[in-house]
Design a protein around this motif. Structure first.
Motif, PDB file in Angstrom:
ATOM      1  N   ALA A  61       0.798  -1.230   0.000  1.00 48.10           N
ATOM      2  CA  ALA A  61       0.000   0.000   0.000  1.00 48.10           C
ATOM      3  C   ALA A  61       0.831   1.281   0.000  1.00 48.10           C
ATOM      4  N   LYS A  62       2.133   1.141   0.002  1.00 47.52           N
ATOM      5  CA  LYS A  62       2.990   2.332  -0.095  1.00 47.52           C
ATOM      6  C   LYS A  62       3.762   2.217  -1.397  1.00 47.52           C
ATOM      7  N   PRO A  63       4.072   3.330  -2.051  1.00 47.30           N
ATOM      8  CA  PRO A  63       4.799   3.214  -3.325  1.00 47.30           C
ATOM      9  C   PRO A  63       6.215   2.697  -3.135  1.00 47.30           C
ATOM     10  N   LEU A  64       6.706   1.978  -4.158  1.00 43.50           N
ATOM     11  CA  LEU A  64       8.109   1.540  -4.175  1.00 43.50           C
ATOM     12  C   LEU A  64       8.979   2.773  -4.360  1.00 43.50           C
ATOM     13  N   HIS A  65      10.002   2.947  -3.571  1.00 43.56           N
ATOM     14  CA  HIS A  65      10.878   4.084  -3.837  1.00 43.56           C
ATOM     15  C   HIS A  65      12.253   3.595  -4.287  1.00 43.56           C
ATOM     16  N   VAL A  66      13.141   4.544  -4.624  1.00 35.91           N
ATOM     17  CA  VAL A  66      14.414   4.137  -5.229  1.00 35.91           C
ATOM     18  C   VAL A  66      15.237   3.223  -4.319  1.00 35.91           C
ATOM     19  N   GLY A  67      15.065   3.364  -3.000  1.00 37.24           N
ATOM     20  CA  GLY A  67      15.772   2.485  -2.067  1.00 37.24           C
ATOM     21  C   GLY A  67      15.319   1.045  -2.244  1.00 37.24           C
ATOM     22  N   MET A  91      -3.493   2.825   8.683  1.00 42.67           N
ATOM     23  CA  MET A  91      -3.758   4.149   8.097  1.00 42.67           C
ATOM     24  C   MET A  91      -4.588   4.021   6.826  1.00 42.67           C
ATOM     25  N   VAL A  92      -4.195   3.084   5.968  1.00 40.71           N
ATOM     26  CA  VAL A  92      -4.929   2.936   4.711  1.00 40.71           C
ATOM     27  C   VAL A  92      -6.359   2.471   4.986  1.00 40.71           C
ATOM     28  N   ILE A  93      -6.501   1.544   5.927  1.00 39.44           N
ATOM     29  CA  ILE A  93      -7.853   1.070   6.244  1.00 39.44           C
ATOM     30  C   ILE A  93      -8.699   2.209   6.823  1.00 39.44           C
ATOM     31  N   SER A  94      -8.082   3.040   7.632  1.00 36.69           N
ATOM     32  CA  SER A  94      -8.883   4.117   8.226  1.00 36.69           C
ATOM     33  C   SER A  94      -9.272   5.150   7.167  1.00 36.69           C
ATOM     34  N   GLU A  95      -8.431   5.325   6.161  1.00 33.37           N
ATOM     35  CA  GLU A  95      -8.770   6.244   5.068  1.00 33.37           C
ATOM     36  C   GLU A  95      -9.917   5.669   4.221  1.00 33.37           C
ATOM     37  N   ILE A  96      -9.878   4.370   3.985  1.00 32.80           N
ATOM     38  CA  ILE A  96     -10.981   3.745   3.230  1.00 32.80           C
ATOM     39  C   ILE A  96     -12.278   3.879   4.040  1.00 32.80           C
ATOM     40  N   LYS A  97     -12.152   3.714   5.356  1.00 33.90           N
ATOM     41  CA  LYS A  97     -13.327   3.813   6.242  1.00 33.90           C
ATOM     42  C   LYS A  97     -13.916   5.232   6.189  1.00 33.90           C
ATOM     43  N   VAL A 150     -10.827  -1.533  -3.596  1.00 34.35           N
ATOM     44  CA  VAL A 150      -9.834  -0.551  -4.041  1.00 34.35           C
ATOM     45  C   VAL A 150      -8.966  -1.107  -5.171  1.00 34.35           C
ATOM     46  N   THR A 151      -8.531  -0.223  -6.041  1.00 39.48           N
ATOM     47  CA  THR A 151      -7.625  -0.615  -7.123  1.00 39.48           C
ATOM     48  C   THR A 151      -6.230  -0.084  -6.776  1.00 39.48           C
ATOM     49  N   ILE A 152      -5.265  -0.427  -7.620  1.00 41.86           N
ATOM     50  CA  ILE A 152      -3.902   0.041  -7.363  1.00 41.86           C
ATOM     51  C   ILE A 152      -3.835   1.576  -7.486  1.00 41.86           C
ATOM     52  N   LYS A 153      -4.626   2.104  -8.419  1.00 39.90           N
ATOM     53  CA  LYS A 153      -4.684   3.573  -8.567  1.00 39.90           C
ATOM     54  C   LYS A 153      -5.162   4.215  -7.258  1.00 39.90           C
ATOM     55  N   ASP A 154      -6.210   3.617  -6.647  1.00 44.19           N
ATOM     56  CA  ASP A 154      -6.715   4.147  -5.369  1.00 44.19           C
ATOM     57  C   ASP A 154      -5.608   4.100  -4.317  1.00 44.19           C
ATOM     58  N   LEU A 155      -4.899   2.968  -4.278  1.00 44.33           N
ATOM     59  CA  LEU A 155      -3.879   2.807  -3.235  1.00 44.33           C
ATOM     60  C   LEU A 155      -2.782   3.865  -3.356  1.00 44.33           C
ATOM     61  N   GLU A 156      -2.516   4.257  -4.595  1.00 42.82           N
ATOM     62  CA  GLU A 156      -1.470   5.263  -4.795  1.00 42.82           C
ATOM     63  C   GLU A 156      -1.783   6.574  -4.084  1.00 42.82           C
ATOM     64  N   THR A 157      -3.079   6.887  -3.978  1.00 39.80           N
ATOM     65  CA  THR A 157      -3.422   8.150  -3.304  1.00 39.80           C
ATOM     66  C   THR A 157      -3.822   7.927  -1.848  1.00 39.80           C
ATOM     67  N   LEU A 158      -4.331   6.719  -1.524  1.00 36.96           N
ATOM     68  CA  LEU A 158      -4.834   6.488  -0.160  1.00 36.96           C
ATOM     69  C   LEU A 158      -3.766   6.665   0.915  1.00 36.96           C
ATOM     70  N   TYR A 159      -2.608   6.058   0.710  1.00 37.86           N
ATOM     71  CA  TYR A 159      -1.601   6.151   1.760  1.00 37.86           C
ATOM     72  C   TYR A 159      -1.083   7.580   1.965  1.00 37.86           C
ATOM     73  N   PRO A 160      -0.683   8.276   0.897  1.00 41.22           N
ATOM     74  CA  PRO A 160      -0.211   9.654   1.111  1.00 41.22           C
ATOM     75  C   PRO A 160      -1.263  10.540   1.789  1.00 41.22           C
ATOM     76  N   GLN A 161      -2.530  10.354   1.375  1.00 42.89           N
ATOM     77  CA  GLN A 161      -3.621  11.132   2.012  1.00 42.89           C
ATOM     78  C   GLN A 161      -3.703  10.825   3.504  1.00 42.89           C
ATOM     79  N   ALA A 162      -3.718   9.529   3.806  1.00 44.45           N
ATOM     80  CA  ALA A 162      -3.875   9.104   5.200  1.00 44.45           C
ATOM     81  C   ALA A 162      -2.707   9.603   6.038  1.00 44.45           C
ATOM     82  N   SER A 163      -1.515   9.518   5.459  1.00 42.98           N
ATOM     83  CA  SER A 163      -0.333   9.887   6.216  1.00 42.98           C
ATOM     84  C   SER A 163      -0.350  11.392   6.513  1.00 42.98           C
TER      85      SER A 163
END
Ligand code: ARG
Length: 569
Positions: A123-129, A166-172, A195-208
């Motif tokens: 549920a979090k994006p892959l980063h360069v690390g 966090m992601v679950i609470s945002e979906i809630k 939820v789709t992968i597109k949704d997940l891309e915004t859900l975590y940053p929003q929730a955080s």
């Protein structure tokens, strides 16, 4: 069959015994070409022990030195320089290339290994690390397998921590009517993910963002994490959907990088076992409460810096990264009989692993003999010296990164497959060729260049060698080392040593350096000669064979680095 270093080391050791010295000597490739092919510097060491001049000792040793591999030996200072015999090489090199896999295996003790790499967070994006971990880890895993170790690669997903709450609470918050949140719901949950992968891309940053600004929101996310970890039906069903959607997308990303895991396990796979681990510490009075959290002391008298205690439970009662990592390590020992675990993780997590290894050994949860290795790596930075980001400062997604690199390479070809291969080889080779522990600056233009130590240069060299062979067709003859390029030949037969060294140091960059040397040696041989136009048939055949050997070895290296070669470019 043995490596040349081994053959010469044995011959030298025998000669030194005959000369009255009881030491093991070793031979390594000669650094200075004009001095010889191989070299032994051990007369210096003997000189100290036996209080004699190095030159005297070296002279005594070479008077006894005898082996069919050796044409001549000479001394400079205290160094013994050896020139290899051409007849011997004519016979040896083709066999070496054929048996190279076995030679490597014979020189390494086999072990059961688990390589922990990738480490993507659900549920979090892959980063360069994460990309660097994937690239380096995949190569280390392949190297371990190649040297004969029974090896498994595990992605160790981050799928059981606060980000899930966090992601679950945002979906809630967005869809409170979904059955996952209905208190007394006992029916089946939908098969389809909400939820789709597109949704997940915004859900975590929003929730955080929301959690940072709003204390109550954070509290709820923590509560949901706790409930999820303690068997809440609805949250668990929703969590499973998020996991599946995320994993499908991750697999696509990793596939593009030619990264393939044997095990798709994660933090959550310890949910059936971490309570027992915690109980073990509680029952034996090893763990105690501090500010509501449950912790274990791991300090040792010899510590020179402060080592914080190991945490088993947070003050809100939920388990955390350290808990699941400890339970995972115990599983790796008990279920998989691992004798060695290699963690390919960002340098900044070193202390976490030092603590993990300590707690596991101190309380005898794994045997003392189990090798636990932190193979840390530095960050891939942008030109500003900060972790590589998008132009607007956001987290760089793999797809965007590949596109950015592709646009840097766009003048190099019009063929999309070639561009893809060039971009991915550039990206991967950059991650792999820099000393593992070092940070580096990722410069797409530099890493896409067909010159210098880059992925595209190697791709290009291999396709060039293949195209020569296609043009020559099949020819027959006898392989004669004296008609070959000596420098290239010597580089070729150094392959085994280089793989073994990169295994010992868990450093694919050693293989990258070697591949670069091999490519340079091949290209300078190629520009000096014309195989196609060569009139002397024995010479033509020997050079043709030498080119095939280069192809063989380069292909093995591509495979060990997990970079896909191209037939044509
Ligand atoms: N998920 C972690 C992160 O993103 C990396 C996991 C590394 N492996 C491990 N066993 N802790 O930081």
């Amino acid at each position: 069959m043995q490596t040349i270093s081994n053959i010469l080391s044995q011959a030298l050791t025998i000669a030194s015994k005959q000369a009255g010295y009881n030491e093991t000597l070793t031979a390594t490739p000669c650094a200075i070409e004009s001095m010889g092919d191989y070299q032994c510097v051990d007369a210096m060491k003997l000189a100290k022990i036996y209080h004699k001049k190095p030159f005297e000792i070296a002279s005594e040793i070479i008077s006894f030195l005898q082996n069919k591999a050796i044409k001549s030996a000479s001394i400079t200072g205290g160094y013994i320089n050896i020139v290899l015999d051409d007849k011997f090489l004519s016979d040896y090199v083709p066999k070496y290339i054929e048996e190279v896999d076995n030679i490597v295996k014979k020189n390494v003790e086999s072990k059961k290994i688990i390589v922990d790499y990738g480490g993507a967070n659900v549920a979090k994006p892959l980063h360069v690390g994460h990309l660097r971990s994937a690239n380096i880890g995949e190569s280390i895993k392949r190297i371990c397998k190649y040297v004969g170790c029974d090896t498994l690669g595990d992605v160790h997903l981050g799928d059981w921590g606060l980000q899930m709450g966090m992601v679950i609470s945002e979906i809630k918050r967005l869809h409170p009517d979904l059955p996952y949140f209905a208190e007394n719901y006992t029916g089946e949950y939908p098969k389809q993910s909400p939820v789709t992968i597109k949704d997940l891309e915004t859900l975590y940053p929003q929730a955080s963002k929301r959690a940072k600004e709003n204390e109550d929101y954070m509290k709820e996310a923590k509560q949901i994490t706790y409930d999820l970890q303690h068997g809440h039906r609805g949250y668990f069903a929703l969590w499973k959907h998020i996991l599946d959607v995320s994993v499908a997308d991750l697999k696509k990303n990793y596939n593009q990088l030619n990264v393939h895991f044997d095990l798709w396990l994660g933090e959550s796979d310890t949910r059936g076992s971490y309570d027992d681990v915690i109980n073990f510490f509680v029952k034996n009075n090893y763990a105690y409460e501090s500010e509501g959290a449950l912790i274990v002391d791991i300090k040792e008298d010899t510590d020179t810096k402060e080592i914080p205690p190991f945490m088993l439970k947070k003050s809100d009662g939920s388990v955390l990264y350290s808990t699941t990592d400890l339970a995972t390590l115990i599983d790796r020992y008990k279920k998989y009989n691992a004798q060695k675990v290699i963690y390919v993780v960002d340098n900044r997590q070193e202390l976490h692993f030092v603590s993990l290894f300590r707690v596991a050994k101190k309380y005898h949860l794994v045997p003392e003999s189990m090798e636990l290795t932190f193979a840390g790596f530095g960050t891939m930075n942008g030109k500003d010296g900060k972790p590589y980001k998008t132009r607007d400062g956001g987290v760089m997604k793999l797809e965007d990164l590949i596109n950015e690199v592709k646009s840097s390479a766009s003048q190099k070809s019009t063929d999309n497959d070639v561009l893809d291969a060039v971009a991915i080889s550039a990206l991967k080779f950059a991650d792999l060729s820099i000393l593992r522990t070092k940070d580096y600056v990722f410069d797409p233009d530099k890493f896409c260049s067909f010159e210098g130590k880059t992925g595209p240069y190697l791709l290009y060299t291999l396709t060039r060698a293949k195209s020569i062979i296609r043009k020559v067709g099949t020819i027959d003859g006898a392989f004669d080392a004296s008609l070959c390029d000596k420098k290239l030949l010597l580089t070729l037969i150094n392959f085994c040593n280089m793989v073994i060294e990169s295994y010992k140091q868990l450093s694919p960059n050693i293989l990258c350096d070697y591949a670069y040397t091999l490519a340079n040696d091949f290209n300078s041989f190629y520009t000096k000669t014309s195989i196609i136009g060569e009139k002397n048939l024995n010479k033509k055949y020997s050079m043709y064979k030498q080119t095939i050997f280069v192809i063989n070895i380069l292909q093995k290296i591509f495979d060990l680095l997990a970079i896909k070669p191209l037939e044509k470019m």
